[in-house]
Enzyme design. Structure first.
Site, short mmCIF file in Angstrom:
data_model
loop_
_atom_site.label_atom_id
_atom_site.label_comp_id
_atom_site.label_asym_id
_atom_site.label_seq_id
_atom_site.Cartn_x
_atom_site.Cartn_y
_atom_site.Cartn_z
N ASP A 57 37.90 4.64 38.16
CA ASP A 57 37.86 4.96 36.57
C ASP A 57 39.02 5.29 36.57
O ASP A 57 39.37 5.19 34.64
CB ASP A 57 37.11 5.55 36.41
CG ASP A 57 35.72 5.86 36.16
OD1 ASP A 57 35.27 4.26 36.52
OD2 ASP A 57 34.73 6.62 36.09
N GLY A 58 40.26 6.17 36.47
CA GLY A 58 41.39 6.13 36.38
C GLY A 58 42.68 5.00 36.48
O GLY A 58 42.91 5.14 35.02
N ASP A 161 39.13 28.33 23.95
CA ASP A 161 40.80 27.80 24.37
C ASP A 161 40.91 26.67 23.96
O ASP A 161 42.23 26.24 24.29
CB ASP A 161 40.18 28.06 26.16
CG ASP A 161 40.08 29.22 25.99
OD1 ASP A 161 40.84 29.96 26.12
OD2 ASP A 161 39.66 29.43 27.96
N LYS A 176 31.04 16.49 29.95
CA LYS A 176 29.77 16.58 30.89
C LYS A 176 30.43 18.36 31.14
O LYS A 176 29.09 19.15 31.20
CB LYS A 176 29.67 16.32 31.26
CG LYS A 176 28.15 16.75 31.76
CD LYS A 176 27.75 15.29 33.43
CE LYS A 176 26.33 15.48 33.86
NZ LYS A 176 26.50 16.64 34.90
N SER A 177 31.81 18.60 31.33
CA SER A 177 31.93 19.30 32.39
C SER A 177 31.62 20.78 31.44
O SER A 177 31.30 22.09 31.90
CB SER A 177 33.69 19.61 32.78
OG SER A 177 34.23 19.38 32.12
#
Length: 279
Positions: A57-58, A161, A176-177
């Protein structure tokens, strides 16, 4: 969204981009040899009709940004040299199947929405980027403080943050994370997700991911001077004196080659995060 393009008797222009892994190079070599002497295909990295990304994907993210000015023309297809990637339809063992698919190609495509990101500095300069997955803004020193507006109306004053804004396909990545929802790409919307927000008696934010529809805009106004990092997919920009960052659905879309091998979105989600379920 799946659309049908007009077929043409002309040869298909194909670009091949691979990462540096040995298996990726072997796959690229096989494709080059297959296309090189085939009258139905023309290998070129200039104005391709189809771009084949080999890696993960990268690699596809990098290929997308290399050709982001040609999105109206180019369709993407991914080969994953390992396990199945989220944006890839073919494994490295399925190269012959891909070649046959392109040989019979009708021009059909599946398109996904993109994120438009506009950064404006205090001196009036502005810079625009697009993202396939997401963009995030963070302050480099201390807590980030910012006013968040929806369609130019103040929604909340944020402390924490940072903030992330994702596309539907990007909702399965960094979003999602952070605890964000997974959004189907046929829902043309943005998702705003907080990064470690402060919620107490003094500072209050929604504290939940926010889904913003297609024609609405998210604007973040930092209220403290300092150095900020704006990440757009795999690119990072560091700026001082940020006035605002605007997020909206871009008019352009990314298109993938539509075929019987194009995995459905929910199947991709299941394969990426759940896997096969034992009975």
């Amino acid at each position: 969204m799946m659309t049908q393009m007009k077929t043409s008797s002309d040869e298909m222009k194909v670009a091949i981009i691979a990462n540096g892994k040995p298996q990726s190079r072997r796959v690229a070599s096989k494709l080059f040899n297959a296309f090189r002497d085939d009258p139905d295909f023309y290998l070129t990295k200039k104005n391709p009709d189809v771009l084949i990304s080999i890696g993960g994907d990268g690699m596809l993210l990098s290929a997308f940004h290399m050709y982001e000015k040609e999105l109206a023309r180019v369709r993407f297809v991914g080969i994953h040299t390992g396990h199945l990637g989220f944006y890839t339809d073919y494994l490295d063992s399925e190269v012959d199947q891909l070649i046959e698919t392109l040989r019979k190609d009708s021009g059909a495509k599946i398109s996904y929405p993109l994120l438009n990101v506009k950064l404006t500095l205090a001196d009036g300069r502005s810079f625009t980027s697009i993202a396939l997955n997401e963009a995030a803004i963070k302050r480099n020193e201390k807590t980030m403080a910012a006013d968040v507006c929806l369609n130019d109306v103040l929604f909340e004053s944020f402390r924490g943050d940072g903030l992330s804004v994702s596309t539907p396909t990007g909702s399965t990545a960094y979003n999602k994370s952070l605890g964000g929802a997974v959004l189907h790409p046929t829902i043309e919307a943005l998702q705003l997700t907080e990064i470690a927000s402060l919620n107490n008696r003094v500072y209050r934010t929604l504290g939940s991911p926010l889904i913003v529809p297609k024609h609405e805009k998210i604007t973040v106004y930092p209220t403290r001077m300092g150095s900020y990092t704006l990440s757009v997919d795999n690119k990072t920009y560091i700026n001082r004196n940020v006035k605002k960052v605007e997020f909206s659905i871009d008019q352009r879309k990314i298109s993938f080659v539509a075929s019987a091998s194009h995995t459905s979105f929910w199947e991709r989600v299941r394969e990426s995060f759940i896997g096969d379920m034992e009975e």
